[in-house]
Structure formats: C-alpha cells, structure tokens
Design a protein around this motif. Structure first.
Motif, PDB file in Angstrom:
ATOM      1  N   PRO A  31      86.653 118.197  70.514  1.00 49.61           N
ATOM      2  CA  PRO A  31      86.001 118.953  69.484  1.00 49.61           C
ATOM      3  C   PRO A  31      86.996 119.285  68.246  1.00 49.61           C
ATOM      4  CG  PRO A  31      85.878 120.269  71.734  1.00 49.61           C
ATOM      5  CD  PRO A  31      86.918 118.941  71.984  1.00 49.61           C
ATOM      6  N   LEU A  32      88.552 118.740  68.364  1.00 50.80           N
ATOM      7  CA  LEU A  32      89.239 119.156  67.279  1.00 50.80           C
ATOM      8  C   LEU A  32      89.289 117.768  66.421  1.00 50.80           C
ATOM      9  CD1 LEU A  32      92.546 120.410  69.307  1.00 50.80           C
ATOM     10  CD2 LEU A  32      90.665 121.848  67.749  1.00 50.80           C
ATOM     11  N   GLU A  33      88.427 116.661  66.859  1.00 47.66           N
ATOM     12  CA  GLU A  33      88.694 115.384  66.175  1.00 47.66           C
ATOM     13  C   GLU A  33      88.245 115.521  64.578  1.00 47.66           C
ATOM     14  OE1 GLU A  33      89.392 111.320  66.143  1.00 47.66           O
ATOM     15  OE2 GLU A  33      89.875 112.727  67.448  1.00 47.66           O
ATOM     16  N   GLU A  34      87.184 116.304  64.345  1.00 47.02           N
ATOM     17  CA  GLU A  34      86.893 116.648  63.114  1.00 47.02           C
ATOM     18  C   GLU A  34      87.887 117.450  62.219  1.00 47.02           C
ATOM     19  OE1 GLU A  34      84.182 115.500  61.482  1.00 47.02           O
ATOM     20  OE2 GLU A  34      83.594 114.392  63.171  1.00 47.02           O
ATOM     21  N   GLN A  35      88.547 118.176  62.630  1.00 48.57           N
ATOM     22  CA  GLN A  35      89.590 119.028  62.037  1.00 48.57           C
ATOM     23  C   GLN A  35      90.856 117.889  61.747  1.00 48.57           C
ATOM     24  OE1 GLN A  35      91.241 122.375  63.984  1.00 48.57           O
ATOM     25  NE2 GLN A  35      93.370 121.911  63.390  1.00 48.57           N
ATOM     26  N   TRP A  36      90.782 117.110  62.778  1.00 45.53           N
ATOM     27  CA  TRP A  36      92.365 116.183  62.516  1.00 45.53           C
ATOM     28  C   TRP A  36      91.763 115.098  61.549  1.00 45.53           C
ATOM     29  CZ3 TRP A  36      92.931 114.844  68.661  1.00 45.53           C
ATOM     30  CH2 TRP A  36      93.534 116.100  69.108  1.00 45.53           C
ATOM     31  N   ARG A  37      90.496 114.644  61.519  1.00 45.95           N
ATOM     32  CA  ARG A  37      90.019 113.838  60.447  1.00 45.95           C
ATOM     33  C   ARG A  37      90.280 114.539  58.887  1.00 45.95           C
ATOM     34  NH1 ARG A  37      86.870 109.523  61.291  1.00 45.95           N
ATOM     35  NH2 ARG A  37      85.635 109.862  59.326  1.00 45.95           N
ATOM     36  N   GLU A  38      90.070 115.629  58.766  1.00 43.00           N
ATOM     37  CA  GLU A  38      90.103 116.348  57.674  1.00 43.00           C
ATOM     38  C   GLU A  38      91.801 116.331  56.993  1.00 43.00           C
ATOM     39  OE1 GLU A  38      88.024 120.207  57.689  1.00 43.00           O
ATOM     40  OE2 GLU A  38      86.287 119.261  58.093  1.00 43.00           O
ATOM     41  N   GLN A  39      92.638 116.696  58.151  1.00 40.63           N
ATOM     42  CA  GLN A  39      94.093 116.748  57.871  1.00 40.63           C
ATOM     43  C   GLN A  39      94.913 115.686  58.071  1.00 40.63           C
ATOM     44  OE1 GLN A  39      94.552 120.163  60.301  1.00 40.63           O
ATOM     45  NE2 GLN A  39      95.386 118.824  62.007  1.00 40.63           N
ATOM     46  N   HIS A  40      94.197 114.564  58.693  1.00 39.72           N
ATOM     47  CA  HIS A  40      94.741 113.217  58.925  1.00 39.72           C
ATOM     48  C   HIS A  40      96.041 113.160  59.882  1.00 39.72           C
ATOM     49  CE1 HIS A  40      92.142 111.581  55.507  1.00 39.72           C
ATOM     50  NE2 HIS A  40      92.627 112.307  54.896  1.00 39.72           N
ATOM     51  N   GLN A  41      95.829 114.212  60.756  1.00 42.11           N
ATOM     52  CA  GLN A  41      96.817 114.220  61.846  1.00 42.11           C
ATOM     53  C   GLN A  41      96.408 115.197  62.706  1.00 42.11           C
ATOM     54  OE1 GLN A  41     100.427 115.186  59.505  1.00 42.11           O
ATOM     55  NE2 GLN A  41     100.463 117.172  60.703  1.00 42.11           N
ATOM     56  N   LYS A 204      93.523 104.457  54.925  1.00 39.71           N
ATOM     57  CA  LYS A 204      92.929 103.405  55.948  1.00 39.71           C
ATOM     58  C   LYS A 204      91.411 103.477  55.865  1.00 39.71           C
ATOM     59  CE  LYS A 204      94.893 105.167  59.835  1.00 39.71           C
ATOM     60  NZ  LYS A 204      95.329 106.457  59.203  1.00 39.71           N
ATOM     61  N   LEU A 205      91.236 102.240  56.124  1.00 38.08           N
ATOM     62  CA  LEU A 205      89.815 102.167  56.382  1.00 38.08           C
ATOM     63  C   LEU A 205      89.341 102.941  57.401  1.00 38.08           C
ATOM     64  CD1 LEU A 205      89.073  98.283  56.078  1.00 38.08           C
ATOM     65  CD2 LEU A 205      88.600  99.916  54.229  1.00 38.08           C
ATOM     66  N   GLY A 206      89.714 103.117  58.535  1.00 34.70           N
ATOM     67  CA  GLY A 206      89.479 103.883  59.619  1.00 34.70           C
ATOM     68  C   GLY A 206      90.329 104.889  60.375  1.00 34.70           C
ATOM     69  N   TRP A 207      90.222 105.308  61.431  1.00 33.96           N
ATOM     70  CA  TRP A 207      91.468 106.044  62.259  1.00 33.96           C
ATOM     71  C   TRP A 207      91.880 107.341  61.126  1.00 33.96           C
ATOM     72  CZ3 TRP A 207      92.730 104.833  67.119  1.00 33.96           C
ATOM     73  CH2 TRP A 207      92.553 104.054  67.704  1.00 33.96           C
ATOM     74  N   ALA A 208      90.869 107.912  60.693  1.00 31.04           N
ATOM     75  CA  ALA A 208      91.270 108.824  59.467  1.00 31.04           C
ATOM     76  C   ALA A 208      91.966 110.188  60.453  1.00 31.04           C
ATOM     77  CB  ALA A 208      89.806 109.550  58.915  1.00 31.04           C
ATOM     78  N   ALA A 209      91.607 110.277  61.682  1.00 34.21           N
ATOM     79  CA  ALA A 209      92.269 111.647  62.429  1.00 34.21           C
ATOM     80  C   ALA A 209      93.883 111.226  62.686  1.00 34.21           C
ATOM     81  CB  ALA A 209      91.642 111.828  63.534  1.00 34.21           C
ATOM     82  N   GLN A 210      94.295 110.124  62.448  1.00 35.20           N
ATOM     83  CA  GLN A 210      95.679 109.639  62.914  1.00 35.20           C
ATOM     84  C   GLN A 210      96.503 109.348  61.717  1.00 35.20           C
ATOM     85  OE1 GLN A 210      97.058 105.772  65.212  1.00 35.20           O
ATOM     86  NE2 GLN A 210      96.168 107.396  66.589  1.00 35.20           N
ATOM     87  N   ASP A 211      97.597 110.092  61.561  1.00 36.69           N
ATOM     88  CA  ASP A 211      98.375 109.631  60.260  1.00 36.69           C
ATOM     89  C   ASP A 211      99.207 108.247  60.345  1.00 36.69           C
ATOM     90  OD1 ASP A 211     100.281 111.426  62.127  1.00 36.69           O
ATOM     91  OD2 ASP A 211     101.581 110.612  60.648  1.00 36.69           O
ATOM     92  N   THR A 212      99.211 107.718  59.404  1.00 37.29           N
ATOM     93  CA  THR A 212     100.054 106.399  59.212  1.00 37.29           C
ATOM     94  C   THR A 212     100.662 106.555  57.860  1.00 37.29           C
ATOM     95  OG1 THR A 212      98.032 105.339  60.092  1.00 37.29           O
ATOM     96  CG2 THR A 212      99.789 103.776  58.971  1.00 37.29           C
ATOM     97  N   ALA A 213     101.912 106.269  57.869  1.00 38.77           N
ATOM     98  CA  ALA A 213     102.815 106.715  56.540  1.00 38.77           C
ATOM     99  C   ALA A 213     103.755 105.565  56.178  1.00 38.77           C
ATOM    100  CB  ALA A 213     103.340 108.053  56.897  1.00 38.77           C
ATOM    101  N   GLU A 214     104.411 105.751  55.193  1.00 41.18           N
ATOM    102  CA  GLU A 214     105.746 104.808  54.844  1.00 41.18           C
ATOM    103  C   GLU A 214     106.720 105.810  55.283  1.00 41.18           C
ATOM    104  OE1 GLU A 214     104.126 103.002  50.574  1.00 41.18           O
ATOM    105  OE2 GLU A 214     104.674 104.911  50.609  1.00 41.18           O
ATOM    106  N   MET A 215     107.997 104.854  55.215  1.00 34.80           N
ATOM    107  CA  MET A 215     109.187 105.792  55.661  1.00 34.80           C
ATOM    108  C   MET A 215     110.285 104.910  54.913  1.00 34.80           C
ATOM    109  SD  MET A 215     109.366 106.155  59.903  1.00 34.80           S
ATOM    110  CE  MET A 215     108.104 107.478  60.708  1.00 34.80           C
TER     111      MET A 215
END
Length: 381
Positions: A31-41, A204-215
């Motif tokens: 149920p939290l997946e939509e919220q995670w997609r919006e905040q990207h994490q 990213k093209l997909g995986w909007a709910a998961q953050d991917t970053a530079e370091m």
C-alpha cells in the motif's frame, strides 16, 4: 504460484516464513508503493519493519543479527516482494553488502555492521560503477590513499541504488593504481563522514519507488579499520566471489515477475470484453498465453534448480550467470507479450503491467550486463 507446481526449496521451514512475509508485504508494504513512487524512495520505518520481520539478512548467522536461515529464505523474500509489486525497498543491496562483510570482513566489522544491517537500522549501498567505466572494474578511477592510520578517498560514483537513503556504502576504490585487479579494495564508509557527498537523484525509466543517485568523495577520510578485511587488494576477489549472490537475486526476481505478469494478464483478459466477447475467448489470446505459461513454468523450474544448488552450497559463478541472463531475457519477453493484451491501458503507469515492462528492462543491464554474463559462461566451456 503456478497450478499444481511446488518449488522443492519451499520446505517445512521456509513455507511458514514465506507465508508471513507474504502477509506483511501485501498488507504493510504494497500500500505504500504509490507514496514511495512520488518521493522516489522508501521510508525508514518500513526498513525497520522489514528488519523486525527477519527479511533482511535472513541467511546470516544469528550471532551476527541474522535469522540463521539459508538462501531459500532469501529466495522467499525476493519472490514475495516481486509478486506483490513492491519495488521501493532495496533490501537486495543490503543482502549483498552484508555478505561482503560476512565472507571477507574482520570479526570487528561483522560485529559492528551486520546486526544493524539485519535490523534495518543501517541501509546499505554499493558504490562500484563510475561514469564511463560500466562493467569494467579495472577501469575504476576512485582512489584511496593511505595516510598513517587513515585512508583518503577521492572519486565519483553513479547509478547507486539506495544512494540517497543509505547510512553505509561499500566503496570500491584503487589502493594500488598499478595493481590491476589486485589493486582494488573495498571500504565500508559511514555516510555521515566529511568529504562524502550525495549527488542528484537520477531520473530512471522505471523503478520510480527506489532511489538511485550519484555519489562524490572529496578527500573523504576514513579510519584504516574501514578497509574490508583489513587487507588491501582483496576487493576484486570479494566482488567476484559474491557476484553469484547478486545474480541469483536478479534471477529470482525475473522468475517471480513472469508469474505476476501471467496472473495479472489472466485476470484482465477474463474481464475485458472486445467485440462482444472476453479477450481470453480469442484463439490468439489463448495460444499466446499458453506459450507464456509454458515459458513461465520452464523458467520457474530452471530457477528452482539454481536455488537448490545455492542452498546446497554448489552454485558456481557460471550457473548464476546463466540464470541471470536467461531468466531476465525470458521475463522481458513475457512481460512485453502480456502488456500487449492490455492495449493502451498497458502503457499507463497506473497499471502494474506497464511499470513491470520498464522495470524488467534494466535487469538485463544491472548486476553485470547480459553480454558479460555470456562471456563468463563462455569462458567456462
């Protein structure tokens, strides 16, 4: 998840665990997946809840904070999260880093990090890929220079899963610029240290709910006890030894994704009507879905064979590479065919099948591109 088929690794110990994970994932995470997609994490509370459930490092010994299970328990976690459509919680990265430490870390490093990783208190990332290097680890430019009882790290990394939320990052750096593969080391870096800097969250093209970053590491100074295993030059062999672990998680995700895509498509084609009849009633639909079901079952049995090898301690790098490239490619084909039955709705992000289509594409790239996997298998022939 397929009619009249039972995975042999789902024994009397794993089944109750998988059942509890399924309930938790379905009721508390999905149920939290939509919220995670919006905040990207994902949120930290969910990491802690997953840790309390025993979903993080389930195959690590109890004395280090794990659940004392086997790779079958990891397979259950990956399968249930995939089947429920939970993508935001990047537990697989913490599993990988945890096993770097378990296999190659000092006793002090195991005691310091593993219990916190297992509980969800410490979220992990792996800083390996650099701009322009891709899968070529020996081309890494990030340097770690020893100064007394410290190392000074300089360099940049990209495509880092959990990059914005992580508390500790396993950084692959060169300690001997002339040493080739033997010049690579891994450092366990606390992200609160001065000199560590997070870049932007990547679009990213997909995986909007998961953050991917530079370091970025700008004279980031760490103590010598942050060097994994306490010995320079062991980074490459550690990575190579643990790659089967990473690739198996990807393979299991692919097998479960096919099962989910098939289930979603069956439900849709039974309900959706075109020209006065259900989409399922067209011969083309039934023939295509028959092919998809056969591919999905064949993929599941192949995946289960690899899981059994993994549980028995017999899985080798070549087998894991075969599973990674073959299953991710089958998953791409299956999800693409399934999406077609949804018509225009399949191209909408509000439909899970559309999200799966973009998510499965990158599985042929990360964890080592499938072309690299074929090369590794070819060398074993």
């Amino acid at each position: 998840m397929l009619d009249n088929y039972h995975s042999p690794w789902l024994d009397d110990d794993v089944v109750p665990f998988a059942d509890s994970v399924r309930r938790f994932v379905t009721q508390s995470l999905a149920p939290l997946e939509e919220q995670w997609r919006e905040q990207h994490q994902a949120d930290r509370a969910s990491w802690l809840s997953a840790g309390e459930m025993g979903m993080i490092l389930p195959d690590v010994p109890v004395e280090y904070g794990g659940s004392g299970g086997t790779p079958a328990h990891v397979a259950a976690v990956v399968s249930e999260m995939t089947y429920a459509g939970v993508t935001g919680l990047g537990l697989g990265i913490s599993h990988i880093v945890g096993h770097y430490i378990l296999a190659s870390g000092t006793e002090a490093q195991k005691q310091l990090w593993l219990p916190k990783i297992a509980s969800g208190e410490v979220i992990c990332a792996v800083a390996m890929t650099e701009p322009g290097t891709g899968s070529d680890l020996q081309a890494i430019r990030t340097r770690a220079v020893k100064q007394g009882d410290q190392y000074v790290i300089n360099g940049s990394k990209t495509f880092i899963t959990n990059g914005q939320i992580c508390d500790m990052v396993a950084v692959v750096a060169k300690t001997d610029p002339e040493g080739g593969a033997k010049g690579l080391s891994i450092f366990l870096v606390d992200t609160r240290l001065p000199g560590f800097r997070r870049g932007k969250t990547l679009d990213k093209l997909g995986w909007a709910a998961q953050d991917t970053a530079e370091m970025f590491f700008d004279d980031c100074t760490v103590s010598a006890d942050c060097l994994l295993g306490g010995i320079e030059g062991k980074g490459f062999i550690t990575l190579m030894n643990q790659l089967p672990y990473e690739r198996m998680q990807i393979a299991i995700n692919a097998a479960a994704a096919m099962e989910r895509a098939l289930a979603l498509t069956l439900d849709y084609t039974k309900e959706r009507k075109v020209f006065g009849q259900r989409v399922l009633d067209f011969q083309n639909t039934r023939f295509t879905l028959a092919d998809i079901k056969a591919t999905t079952l064949a993929s599941r049995t192949f995946c289960d064979c690899l899981i059994k090898q993994w549980v028995d301690g017999k899985l080798d790098s070549s087998q894991a590479s075969m599973g990674k490239f073959w299953l991710t490619e089958r998953a791409g084909e299956v999800v693409d065919k399934c999406l077609q039955f949804f018509g225009g709705y399949g191209y909408m992000n509000e439909y899970p099948i559309g999200r799966m289509w973009t998510e499965m594409r990158v599985t042929r790239i990360y964890g080592g591109a499938n072309e690299i996997q074929r090369e590794l298998v070819g060398r074993s022939l």
